[in-house]
Design an enzyme around this catalytic site. Structure first.
Site, PDB file in Angstrom:
ATOM      1  N   ASP A  36       0.871  -1.171   0.000  1.00 53.60           N
ATOM      2  CA  ASP A  36       0.000   0.000   0.000  1.00 53.60           C
ATOM      3  C   ASP A  36       0.916   1.232   0.000  1.00 53.60           C
ATOM      4  OD1 ASP A  36      -2.297   1.665   0.396  1.00 53.60           O
ATOM      5  OD2 ASP A  36      -1.780   1.760   2.522  1.00 53.60           O
ATOM      6  N   THR A  39      -0.088   4.907   1.148  1.00 53.88           N
ATOM      7  CA  THR A  39      -0.255   5.822   2.283  1.00 53.88           C
ATOM      8  C   THR A  39      -0.098   5.094   3.611  1.00 53.88           C
ATOM      9  OG1 THR A  39      -1.774   7.129   0.935  1.00 53.88           O
ATOM     10  CG2 THR A  39      -1.765   7.538   3.309  1.00 53.88           C
TER      11      THR A  39
END
Length: 736
Positions: A433, A435
Site C-alpha cells: 500500500d 499511504t
C-alpha cells in the site's frame, strides 16, 4: 445441547522437547471432557479447552508419573479466552503443588517459570547427580569387591533407571508405548541380561545428562523472548497530590501520570505531557540513535529516558503494553506448527516403532539365520535402539522455529506462527500500500514558491491562517513553520471558505489560502505560476495558493513523502530477486511520482476490491504474494495474500489482523523478515542433516562392530544438544 466450553492454561515443568509435548498431548486426549489441546514447547505451556466445571486433577494425575507438573496460568486475553477459564483449573495443583499458591504466583506472558530460573534445583538435575554419584561409587566398590561387580553396577544403574522406567510405563498406560524412556529401559535391561551391567549403568547416566542439557537449552531458548519482558521496570513514580510516589508498575492505571527521571526506564506505554528528551529505544526497536521526544510524542515501556525528566500519561495497562503484547503473541505463535514441523512429527510416529522393529531383527536374525553369537547381536540390537532415539530429529524443527520467531520479535518482526515464518522464504512478489506504508501517512511541505513575497513571509501568512486547525494540510504547514523557527502573527476574523480554503486578517492585511482553482476564479494567476502549479501536480503534490492584499504572494506544495528507508527497502527486495508492486487508491500522478522515486511498479486509483483482484491474479500466475498494508483499509488484500504483513507501530489492529507485523514501520524490515525466514529454514535443514547424519554413521559403525552402547547414547545426546545449540544461533543473528 452442547455443554459450555472454557479454556484453561498451565505452565508445565519438565516440558523440554517436542517428544515431551507429544506425550502430554496424548495423555490429555484420554481425559473425558477435554476437546482441544495445544502444547507449546517454546513457552512451556499447555492450553486445553474443556467442558465447564471439569475437574482437571485427572489430567495432573496422568502427567505426574511421566515427570510433568502443572501450574495454572491466568486465562489468555483475546478471542480464545472464555469467561471463567482461570477458575476451571481446579485440581491442577496436585502432586506437590499448592493450588492457591501456584495460581497466585503463576507467571504471565514472558515471565520465567521457577523451574527455568533454577535449573540446578530441578528434579532432573538431582536425579542426574544421584545417578552420577552412584556410578562413581560403583566403580570404587567394584574395585574393592570385584566378585560382586555385576550386582554393584546393577544397583547403580537402578538409581537412574527406576524413574526413567516409571515414566516409560506411565506413557505406555496413556497409549504411547514407543517413547524414548521405553527404548532406554529396554536397552538398559537388555544390557544387564547379556552381562553388560557396567555399560548399562554408564548409558543410563549419559542419558540423564543428555536430558538435563536438553532442558537447559530449552530454558535458554525461552529466555530469548522473556528477556523482552524483563526490560520493563518493576516500579514507577506516580504523580499523586503533587508528589511523586513509587508504586508497582503493573498497577499503573490508564490515564495515570508518571515521572521518568534521566537514565530511568519508562514503565508503561504512554504519551509525553511535558519535557523534552532523547529516548533510547534500542531495547525495543533496535534503533541505534536516541529518538527525540517532546509533548504529545508516544513512548514505549522498557525504553530508556535520556538527558531530561519526562512527565508521561499512561495509555496502556501493564498487560497490554507493547512488550507484553509482543511477548504474548510470540508465545501464541510458537504454538502454531510449521508444515515441516508437522511432517517431522508424523514421521517420528512411524519412525520410532520402525526403529524397535529393526533393532529386534538385528538382534535375532543373524543368530537364527547363520548361527551368529546371541550376545554379540543382542548387544548390537540394543545399540541400534539407542541410536534410533528420535529426540534430535523431533526437536530439529521446533527449536529453530522458536528461535527464529523470538529473534524476529526482538527486532520488531512479528510472525504469527511457524507456517508464516516458513512461507516467507518463498515470497516472490511483495505488494505495498502507499499511504502509511511506503509513505509516512501524513503530508509534508515540499516546496515554497515565492512570487511577490519572500518564502518565509509566505509560510508565516499561511501558518497564521491555519493556527488551531486539525486538518492534515494545516498540520503540515504549522509543522514546517515551527521547524523553520517562524512564529506566525495571530489571524483575525479567520473563516473557512467552503470547498475553497481559508481567509483572515494578518497584521491588518487580508490574506487568503486557496486551492489553485479557487484562486484562479478570483483573478488570473499568470502563465508562470500556472506552469509551476501544473508541474507540482504532475509530481503528485497538492498546491495551496497564498494571496495577500489581492495579489498572488506565492505557492505552497505538500505531499505525503516516502518513509526515509522506503527506497532502501525496495532495493533490498529487488536484490533478493523479489518483484515489488505499489497498490494505491491515490490518483495516478501521485502514485507514479512516488513509484518513480522509489523504483517500484505502480497500480493506482484502486478500490479495495481492485487490490484483492490483483493479489488473486498474481497467485493464480504462480507467485507467492506478501501484501504489506496498514491493517485497516487493506484488510481484504492482507487476507487474500499468502502472507499479510501489517506496517505500523504495534497498534492493536496491526497486531491482530495480519499474519505478520513490522512493528516499527521500517520498509527495510520486510526484506529482513524474508531474510530471517531463509536463515531459519537453512538452520532447519542443517539440524535435520545433523540428526540423521550422526544416526547413519553410528548405525554403520555399530553393525560393523566398531561402536557400542556408549557411543550410541552419546550420538543421540550429542545430536540433540548440537541441533539445539545450532538453533540458538538464530537468536544472535541479525536479519539482513
Amino acid at each position: 445441547m452442547n455443554a459450555p466450553q472454557v479454556l484453561s492454561r498451565f505452565r508445565v515443568s519438565g516440558l523440554d522437547c517436542a517428544a515431551c509435548a507429544a506425550k502430554i498431548e496424548g495423555a490429555a486426549k484420554r481425559v473425558d471432557g477435554i476437546t482441544e489441546i495445544s502444547v507449546s514447547v517454546a513457552a512451556a505451556t499447555l492450553a486445553v479447552r474443556h467442558v465447564e466445571g471439569l475437574d482437571l486433577s485427572a489430567l495432573a494425575d496422568r502427567l505426574s508419573p511421566m515427570g510433568y507438573t502443572l501450574a495454572p496460568l491466568p486465562a489468555a486475553a483475546g478471542p480464545d479466552a472464555a469467561p471463567g477459564a482461570a477458575p476451571a483449573c481446579s485440581g491442577a495443583g496436585a502432586h506437590g503443588h499448592d493450588h492457591d499458591r501456584d495460581h497466585a504466583a503463576a507467571p504471565g506472558p514472558g515471565e520465567a517459570a521457577p523451574a527455568d530460573r533454577r535449573w540446578w534445583a530441578a528434579p532432573k538435575t538431582r536425579l542426574t547427580l544421584a545417578s552420577g554419584a552412584a556410578l562413581v561409587a560403583a566403580f570404587g566398590a567394584a574395585w574393592v569387591v570385584p566378585q560382586a561387580r555385576a550386582e554393584i553396577f546393577v544397583v547403580a544403574m537402578l538409581v537412574g533407571l527406576v524413574p526413567i522406567a516409571r515414566r516409560a510405563f506411565a506413557a505406555a498406560r496413556n497409549g504411547m508405548p514407543f517413547t524414548i524412556e521405553m527404548l532406554m529401559t529396554i536397552a538398559a535391561v537388555g544390557a544387564v541380561v547379556i552381562g553388560a551391567a557396567e555399560e548399562a549403568a554408564a548409558v543410563v547416566f549419559l542419558f540423564l545428562v543428555g536430558e538435563l542439557l536438553e532442558g537447559v537449552a530449552a530454558g535458554r531458548a525461552r529466555a530469548g523472548i522473556r528477556a523482552l519482558a524483563a526490560l520493563v521496570p518493576k516500579t514507577a513514580l506516580l504523580e499523586r497530590a503533587g508528589a511523586a510516589v513509587e508504586v508497582p508498575a503493573e498497577r499503573l492505571p490508564i490515564g495515570a501520570v508518571i515521572l521518568v527521571r534521566p537514565g530511568e526506564r519508562i514503565a508503561a506505554d504512554g504519551v509525553v505531557l511535558a519535557g523534552a528528551s532523547g529516548v533510547d529505544e534500542s531495547p525495543v526497536t533496535g534503533e541505534s540513535a536516541p529518538v527525540a521526544k517532546g509533548p504529545d510524542a508516544p513512548v514505549f515501556a522498557g525504553t530508556v529516558n535520556g538527558e531530561a525528566a519526562l512527565r508521561i500519561r499512561v495509555t496502556a495497562a501493564a498487560q497490554d503494553n507493547t512488550i507484553a503484547r509482543v511477548v504474548r503473541l510470540v508465545e501464541e505463535a510458537q504454538e502454531a506448527r510449521a508444515p515441516t514441523e508437522r511432517f517431522i512429527d508424523r514421521f517420528a510416529r512411524h519412525y520410532t516403532p520402525a526403529v524397535v522393529a529393526v533393532a529386534a531383527l538385528v538382534a535375532v536374525v543373524p543368530p537364527l539365520a547363520v548361527g551368529a553369537g546371541w550376545d554379540e547381536w543382542i548387544y548390537k540390537g540394543l545399540a541400534i535402539l539407542l541410536i534410533g532415539c528420535p529426540c534430535a530429529l523431533v526437536i530439529s524443527t521446533p527449536a529453530a522455529i522458536a528461535a527464529g520467531l523470538a529473534a524476529g520479535a526482538r527486532r520488531g518482526l512479528l510472525m504469527k506462527g511457524g507456517a508464516v515464518l516458513e512461507t516467507a522464504r518463498q515470497v516472490s512478489v511483495v505488494c505495498f500500500d502507499k499511504t502509511g506504508t511506503l509513505t509516512a501517512g501524513k503530508p509534508q511541505v515540499t516546496d515554497i514558491v515565492a512570487v511577490s513575497r519572500p518564502e518565509a513571509e509566505i509560510l508565516a501568512l499561511a501558518a497564521a491562517l491555519e493556527a488551531g486547525s486539525s486538518h492534515p494540510l494545516a498540520s503540515a504547514i504549522l509543522a514546517r513553520a515551527a521547524a523553520d523557527g517562524i512564529a506566525p502573527a495571530p489571524a483575525e476574523a479567520a473563516r473557512a471558505l467552503s470547498g475553497k480554503g481559508v481567509s483572515g486578517l494578518v497584521d491588518g492585511r487580508e490574506v487568503l489560502l486557496l486551492s489553485p482553482r479557487a484562486a484562479a476564479a478570483l483573478a488570473p494567476l499568470g502563465a508562470e505560476p500556472e506552469a509551476r502549479i501544473a508541474a507540482l501536480a504532475a509530481a503528485g503534490k497538492t498546491c495551496a495558493v497564498v494571496v495577500a492584499d489581492g495579489r498572488l504572494a506565492g505557492l505552497i506544495a505538500l505531499r505525503d513523502e516516502p518513509r526515509a528507508d522506503a527506497k532502501a527497502g525496495i532495493a533490498a527486495l529487488t536484490r533478493k530477486g523479489i518483484r515489488t508492486l505499489m497498490l494505491t487508491g491515490d490518483n495516478r500522478a501521485t502514485g507514479d511520482a512516488i513509484g518513480a522515486a522509489l523504483g517500484i511498479d505502480v497500480r493506482a486509483e484502486l478500490m479495495p476490491q481492485d487490490k484483492l483482484a490483483i493479489v488473486g491474479a498474481l497467485k493464480r500466475a504462480g507467485a507467492v504474494v506478501a501484501n504489506v498494508g496498514d491493517g485497516i483499509n487493506d484488510a481484504p488484500a492482507l487476507a487474500a495474500a499468502d502472507i499479510g504483513i501489517a506496517m505500523g507501530g504495534g497498534t492493536d489492529v496491526a497486531l491482530e489482523t495480519a499474519d505478520a507485523a513490522v512493528l516499527h514501520g521500517r520498509v527495510t524490515d520486510v526484506a529482513a523478515m524474508i531474510d530471517l525466514s531463509r536463515r531459519t529454514m537453512g538452520n532447519i535443514h542443517q539440524n535435520i542433516a545433523i540428526a540423521l547424519g550422526l544416526k547413519a554413521v553410528f548405525l554403520v559403525t555399530t553393525l560393523a562392530g566398531i561402536t557400542g552402547l556408549w557411543p550410541a547414547i552419546l550420538a543421540d545426546t550429542g545430536a540433540t544438544v548440537l541441533v539445539t545449540l545450532n538453533a540458538l544461533r538464530l537468536l544472535s543473528a541479525r536479519p539482513g
